[in-house]
Design a protein around this motif. Structure first.
Motif, short mmCIF file in Angstrom:
data_model
loop_
_atom_site.label_atom_id
_atom_site.label_comp_id
_atom_site.label_asym_id
_atom_site.label_seq_id
_atom_site.Cartn_x
_atom_site.Cartn_y
_atom_site.Cartn_z
N MET A 1 0.85 -1.17 0.00
CA MET A 1 0.00 0.00 0.00
C MET A 1 0.90 1.24 0.00
O MET A 1 1.79 1.36 0.83
N ALA A 2 0.66 2.15 -0.87
CA ALA A 2 1.53 3.31 -1.06
C ALA A 2 1.41 4.34 0.05
O ALA A 2 2.26 5.20 0.19
N ASN A 3 0.38 4.28 0.86
CA ASN A 3 0.17 5.30 1.89
C ASN A 3 0.67 4.89 3.27
O ASN A 3 0.36 5.55 4.25
N ASP A 4 1.42 3.80 3.37
CA ASP A 4 1.96 3.38 4.66
C ASP A 4 3.04 4.34 5.12
O ASP A 4 3.83 4.83 4.31
N ILE A 5 3.07 4.61 6.40
CA ILE A 5 4.06 5.52 6.97
C ILE A 5 4.72 4.83 8.16
O ILE A 5 4.04 4.25 9.01
N ASN A 6 6.03 4.92 8.23
CA ASN A 6 6.79 4.34 9.33
C ASN A 6 7.86 5.36 9.72
O ASN A 6 8.98 5.31 9.23
N VAL A 7 7.50 6.29 10.59
CA VAL A 7 8.42 7.36 11.01
C VAL A 7 8.40 7.44 12.53
O VAL A 7 7.33 7.44 13.15
N VAL A 8 9.60 7.50 13.11
CA VAL A 8 9.74 7.61 14.56
C VAL A 8 10.70 8.76 14.85
O VAL A 8 11.75 8.87 14.22
N VAL A 9 10.34 9.60 15.80
CA VAL A 9 11.23 10.65 16.29
C VAL A 9 11.31 10.51 17.80
O VAL A 9 10.27 10.52 18.48
N LEU A 10 12.53 10.35 18.31
CA LEU A 10 12.74 10.17 19.75
C LEU A 10 13.82 11.13 20.22
O LEU A 10 14.80 11.38 19.51
N VAL A 11 13.66 11.65 21.42
CA VAL A 11 14.69 12.46 22.07
C VAL A 11 14.91 11.86 23.44
O VAL A 11 13.96 11.71 24.21
N GLY A 12 16.16 11.49 23.73
CA GLY A 12 16.46 10.86 25.01
C GLY A 12 17.95 10.82 25.26
O GLY A 12 18.72 11.54 24.64
N ARG A 13 18.36 9.96 26.18
CA ARG A 13 19.77 9.82 26.56
C ARG A 13 20.21 8.37 26.39
O ARG A 13 19.44 7.45 26.65
N LEU A 14 21.46 8.21 25.95
CA LEU A 14 22.00 6.87 25.77
C LEU A 14 22.13 6.16 27.11
O LEU A 14 22.58 6.74 28.09
N THR A 15 21.73 4.90 27.13
CA THR A 15 21.81 4.12 28.37
C THR A 15 23.13 3.39 28.50
O THR A 15 23.47 2.89 29.56
N ARG A 16 23.88 3.29 27.39
CA ARG A 16 25.20 2.66 27.38
C ARG A 16 25.96 3.18 26.18
O ARG A 16 25.37 3.73 25.26
N ASP A 17 27.27 3.00 26.18
CA ASP A 17 28.09 3.36 25.03
C ASP A 17 27.66 2.50 23.84
O ASP A 17 27.27 1.34 24.01
N CYS A 18 27.77 3.06 22.63
CA CYS A 18 27.37 2.30 21.45
C CYS A 18 28.38 1.20 21.13
O CYS A 18 29.53 1.25 21.57
N GLU A 19 27.93 0.20 20.39
CA GLU A 19 28.78 -0.90 19.95
C GLU A 19 28.86 -0.83 18.43
O GLU A 19 27.84 -0.95 17.75
N LEU A 20 30.08 -0.63 17.89
CA LEU A 20 30.28 -0.56 16.45
C LEU A 20 30.85 -1.88 15.96
O LEU A 20 31.84 -2.37 16.50
N ARG A 21 30.22 -2.44 14.94
CA ARG A 21 30.68 -3.69 14.32
C ARG A 21 30.61 -3.53 12.81
O ARG A 21 30.00 -2.60 12.30
N SER A 22 31.20 -4.48 12.12
CA SER A 22 31.14 -4.50 10.66
C SER A 22 30.49 -5.79 10.21
O SER A 22 30.70 -6.84 10.80
N THR A 23 29.70 -5.70 9.15
CA THR A 23 29.09 -6.89 8.57
C THR A 23 30.12 -7.61 7.72
O THR A 23 31.20 -7.08 7.44
N ALA A 24 29.80 -8.82 7.28
CA ALA A 24 30.71 -9.57 6.40
C ALA A 24 30.97 -8.81 5.11
O ALA A 24 32.03 -8.93 4.51
N GLY A 25 30.01 -8.00 4.68
CA GLY A 25 30.16 -7.21 3.46
C GLY A 25 30.93 -5.92 3.67
O GLY A 25 31.13 -5.16 2.72
N GLY A 26 31.33 -5.62 4.90
CA GLY A 26 32.11 -4.43 5.18
C GLY A 26 31.31 -3.21 5.60
O GLY A 26 31.87 -2.15 5.83
#
Length: 152
Positions: A1-26
């Motif tokens: 359906m062309a009229n579907d919408i999936n948008v989220v806007v959040l404002v908050g604080r990080l609960t932990r440091d982020c975790e950065l990883r790489s996929t097999a494709g880089g």
């Protein structure tokens, strides 16, 4: 359906440091959680309730924001919801996370206020242009004598 919408806007604080990883494709993928507080009235008293959201950030933005996404940091997230489904021990499981399209840093982390260094942000501006932007940001409403001086 062309009229579907999936948008989220959040404002908050990080609960932990982020975790950065790489996929097999880089491709880079950064995962973190934020807490968004909600205040509601319970009888005659106000109570605070925290809601927690898992965030996924992909690509160059994940690489460049890794050193800034630290526990306690205020952020604004714009993105969409994604549901993952899998089977574990014969039971169907699911998880909903926010796939971020845009992440804006709102404040320094609580740790940096106590003296921990926060990396400089590369905004792509020349030093002269950065100085001009910095000077323009110092110009606030208190600079005007009265409302008649405001140009809008």
């Amino acid at each position: 359906m062309a009229n579907d919408i999936n948008v989220v806007v959040l404002v908050g604080r990080l609960t932990r440091d982020c975790e950065l990883r790489s996929t097999a494709g880089g491709s880079s993928v950064c995962r973190f959680s934020i807490a968004v507080n909600r205040r509601r009235k319970n009888g005659d008293t106000w109570t605070d309730e925290a809601n927690y959201f898992d965030i996924v950030l992909w690509g160059r933005q994940a690489d460049s924001l890794k050193s800034y996404l630290l526990k306690g940091r205020g952020v604004s997230i714009e993105g969409g919801l994604r549901q993952s489904r899998w089977e574990q021990d014969g039971q169907t499981r699911s998880r909903i996370e926010v796939v971020a399209n845009n992440v804006q840093l709102l404040s320094s982390s609580q740790g940096s206020a106590s003296g921990m260094p926060v990396p400089e942000r590369d905004n792509g501006l020349s030093p002269q242009m950065a100085q001009s932007v910095s000077s323009a940001q110092d110009f606030g409403p208190e600079q005007f004598e009265d409302d008649s001086d405001i140009p809008f």
